[in-house]
Design a protein around this motif. Structure first.
Motif, PDB file in Angstrom:
ATOM      1  N   GLN A 293       0.837  -1.206   0.000  1.00 12.97           N
ATOM      2  CA  GLN A 293       0.000   0.000   0.000  1.00 12.97           C
ATOM      3  C   GLN A 293       0.867   1.249   0.000  1.00 12.97           C
ATOM      4  O   GLN A 293       0.556   2.230  -0.664  1.00 12.97           O
ATOM      5  CB  GLN A 293      -0.942   0.002   1.222  1.00 12.97           C
ATOM      6  N   GLN A 294       1.978   1.196   0.776  1.00 17.58           N
ATOM      7  CA  GLN A 294       2.885   2.345   0.848  1.00 17.58           C
ATOM      8  C   GLN A 294       3.446   2.678  -0.537  1.00 17.58           C
ATOM      9  O   GLN A 294       3.518   3.835  -0.918  1.00 17.58           O
ATOM     10  CB  GLN A 294       4.086   1.978   1.732  1.00 17.58           C
ATOM     11  N   GLN A 297       0.822   4.118  -2.695  1.00 15.22           N
ATOM     12  CA  GLN A 297       0.504   5.490  -2.287  1.00 15.22           C
ATOM     13  C   GLN A 297       1.529   6.483  -2.849  1.00 15.22           C
ATOM     14  O   GLN A 297       1.180   7.596  -3.228  1.00 15.22           O
ATOM     15  CB  GLN A 297       0.463   5.562  -0.750  1.00 15.22           C
ATOM     16  N   LYS A 298       2.800   6.050  -2.916  1.00 18.23           N
ATOM     17  CA  LYS A 298       3.847   6.913  -3.488  1.00 18.23           C
ATOM     18  C   LYS A 298       3.457   7.316  -4.908  1.00 18.23           C
ATOM     19  O   LYS A 298       3.612   8.457  -5.318  1.00 18.23           O
ATOM     20  CB  LYS A 298       5.160   6.121  -3.571  1.00 18.23           C
ATOM     21  N   LEU A 300       0.360   7.158  -6.278  1.00 20.43           N
ATOM     22  CA  LEU A 300      -0.886   7.937  -6.281  1.00 20.43           C
ATOM     23  C   LEU A 300      -0.608   9.387  -5.874  1.00 20.43           C
ATOM     24  O   LEU A 300      -1.149  10.330  -6.452  1.00 20.43           O
ATOM     25  CB  LEU A 300      -1.922   7.312  -5.334  1.00 20.43           C
ATOM     26  N   ASP A 301       0.264   9.577  -4.884  1.00 23.52           N
ATOM     27  CA  ASP A 301       0.587  10.937  -4.415  1.00 23.52           C
ATOM     28  C   ASP A 301       1.268  11.734  -5.521  1.00 23.52           C
ATOM     29  O   ASP A 301       1.030  12.926  -5.675  1.00 23.52           O
ATOM     30  CB  ASP A 301       1.513  10.888  -3.190  1.00 23.52           C
ATOM     31  N   TYR A 302       2.121  11.075  -6.262  1.00 19.51           N
ATOM     32  CA  TYR A 302       2.870  11.787  -7.303  1.00 19.51           C
ATOM     33  C   TYR A 302       1.921  12.308  -8.391  1.00 19.51           C
ATOM     34  O   TYR A 302       2.023  13.455  -8.812  1.00 19.51           O
ATOM     35  CB  TYR A 302       3.922  10.864  -7.925  1.00 19.51           C
ATOM     36  N   TYR A 303       0.990  11.492  -8.831  1.00 23.04           N
ATOM     37  CA  TYR A 303       0.127  11.903  -9.949  1.00 23.04           C
ATOM     38  C   TYR A 303      -1.118  12.667  -9.490  1.00 23.04           C
ATOM     39  O   TYR A 303      -1.695  13.423 -10.276  1.00 23.04           O
ATOM     40  CB  TYR A 303      -0.300  10.677 -10.776  1.00 23.04           C
ATOM     41  N   GLY A 304      -1.525  12.444  -8.248  1.00 25.09           N
ATOM     42  CA  GLY A 304      -2.729  13.126  -7.743  1.00 25.09           C
ATOM     43  C   GLY A 304      -3.947  12.796  -8.596  1.00 25.09           C
ATOM     44  O   GLY A 304      -4.069  11.708  -9.158  1.00 25.09           O
ATOM     45  N   GLU A 305      -4.830  13.775  -8.721  1.00 20.43           N
ATOM     46  CA  GLU A 305      -6.084  13.583  -9.469  1.00 20.43           C
ATOM     47  C   GLU A 305      -5.826  13.229 -10.934  1.00 20.43           C
ATOM     48  O   GLU A 305      -6.638  12.584 -11.593  1.00 20.43           O
ATOM     49  CB  GLU A 305      -6.917  14.871  -9.419  1.00 20.43           C
TER      50      GLU A 305
END
Ligand SMILES: NC(=O)c1ccc[n+]([C@@H]2O[C@H](COP(=O)([O-])OP(=O)(O)OC[C@H]3O[C@@H](n4cnc5c(N)ncnc54)[C@H](O)[C@@H]3O)[C@@H](O)[C@H]2O)c1
Length: 433
Positions: A293-294, A297-298, A300-305
């Motif tokens: 998951q970590q 998440q890295k 997902l956080d980088y690309y955002g929406e």
């Protein structure tokens, strides 16, 4: 000697073939007729380096054969090896139906004395249950013989084991097992005889220990990222300590496969059932699950929406290199998380492609070549340490990709080199460049 093997998966095929390679006459049985039809033609239902060549040779020399006909396979065999699956759920409850029903079926069919050798991973006490079934009609003995082969190097591991563990109550049977394995132990590796219960536990204990090293290393990698250290340096420093040793210290996205995650969960379940504390054992699993998951998440956080407009290339799905096994592979959680977030996912794996395509169908795109996956990609995610990913042509990659970003879950590249090549590079336990 004639040997019967029950189950033609990774374990059964390697065991049967390696015994045939040593001159025994081996007949392998599976209840999956498609698997047997393939094997009879010398084709494999799975990928394991070096195995096909040995199967073909031993088929040709008529030491190895495959059948669905259990009564015929049992005729004249002194030893029957159980290599059927023993699946467990995420809470560590082992489903022994397969193992026990197979043992019962053989007990019903067989005539006269036979030895059943259980290679399927089962909790302590299973051999006792098999003993009751096994001796219900004819005399016979039960042996526990856990296996420690690693998919990807299973043939080599079987031919050159670190040790052979045999759990049985009869000294004569123990000596027969020693004789059977003696060609594999010529380099002085030990033959360890113990009770069936200890032999059953030895497999779980080994896997729990290995899994603990990986989970601990992964948490140390997080520590390195937070304090600007490089986990590669730390791994060397730690691994050089003769009390620790260098293996199983590579940080990454956590362990997967059909063995480690399941066996750690079973250990916790066994402790729970015995009313014992198991916080350390359970933490191994918790850290491992979080790992996936970590890493997701890295990304997902980088690309955002904007992830919904992104095309992401993914290299490697199998839970480790040199196998097509995707059972409980960390990559599956990451693929599913990316698809859920709306990304377009293009996958390449050197051998697991058909299994991945069968699992995800139209939800993902499959690439036939690894550079092909990069065409127009907004990022590359590396999830398996296949050798062919280790030294790619960075310039060619850069030209193909729309955005030069790499999320490397296996630390295949050197951050300074990636920076020089103009990539934004995320890895594990090292500074992002
Ligand atoms: N895969 C490994 O690296 C490995 C290593 C050590 C131990 N083991 C243990 O070996 C066992 C088998 O694992 P695997 O990875 O080979 O599983 P697998 O799923 O690849 O193979 C199991 C095979 O058994 C067959 N089978 C099931 N029930 C049968 C029956 N009643 N009669 C005949 N065939 C039957 C299935 O069709 C399948 O081909 C497990 O208990 C596992 O824990 C596996």
């Amino acid at each position: 000697m004639k040997i019967t093997i029950l189950g033609c998966g990774y374990q059964g095929l390697v065991t049967g073939t390696c015994f045939a390679e040593n001159g025994h006459t081996v007949i392998c049985v599976d209840n999956n007729a498609d698997t047997i039809a393939l094997l009879q033609e010398g084709k494999l239902p799975l990928h394991e380096p070096g195995l096909e060549e040995l199967i073909v040779r031993n088929l040709e020399e008529e030491r190895l054969s495959f059948t669905t006909d259990l009564p015929r396979a049992l005729e004249g065999s002194l030893m029957v090896f159980l290599c059927v699956g023993s699946p467990s759920d995420k809470d560590g409850n082992v489903d022994l139906d397969n193992v026990l029903s197979t043992a019962e079926e053989i007990a019903r069919i067989r005539e006269g004395y036979q030895i059943i050798v259980n290679k399927s991973t089962c909790p302590p006490g299973t051999a006792k249950k098999i003993e009751v079934l096994w001796r219900s009609r004819n005399p016979g003995d039960v042996v526990v013989n856990p296996d420690f082969m690693k998919e990807g190097s299973a043939v080599d591991d079987f031919l050159r084991p670190d040790r052979i563990i045999v759990g049985c109550r009869d000294i004569r049977v123990q000596e027969m097992m020693r004789e059977l394995y003696s060609p594999f132990l010529r380099t002085g590796k030990p033959f360890l005889a113990m009770s069936p219960e200890s032999a059953e536990m030895a497999k779980y204990a080994t896997n729990a220990m290995l899994a603990a090293r990986i989970s601990l290393m992964n948490q140390l990698a997080d520590l390195c990222e937070a304090y600007d250290c490089d986990i590669a340096d730390i791994r060397e420093a730690v691994g050089m300590d003769s009390r620790i040793g260098p293996t199983f210290l590579f940080p990454g996205i956590g362990f997967g496969g059909s063995g480690l995650p399941r066996d750690v969960a079973v250990c916790a379940r066994l402790a729970e059932e015995a009313g014992l504390e198991h916080d350390l054992i359970s933490a191994i699993t918790a850290v491992n699950q979080r790992r996936r998951q970590q890493f997701l998440q890295k990304i997902l956080d980088y690309y955002g929406e904007e992830i919904r407009e992104k095309r992401l290339a993914l290299w490697g799905v199998s839970f480790k290199a040199r196998t097509d096994d995707i059972r409980d592979a960390p990559s599956l959680d990451i693929i599913e998380g990316l698809c859920h977030a709306g990304a377009q996912v293009v996958v390449y794996d050197p051998v697991a492609g058909p299994k991945v395509a069968a699992r995800y169908g139209e939800h993902i795109e499959m690439a036939q070549k690894y550079y092909g996956a990069l065409d127009g990609a907004d990022g590359l995610i590396i999830l398996t340490e296949w050798n062919e990913f280790r030294r790619p042509d960075y310039a060619r990659m850069g030209k193909l990709m729309r955005e030069k970003v790499i999320f490397d879950g296996r630390n295949l590249y050197t951050p300074s080199v990636m920076k020089e090549q103009g990539f934004r590079y995320f890895s594990v336990g090292r500074k992002t460049v």
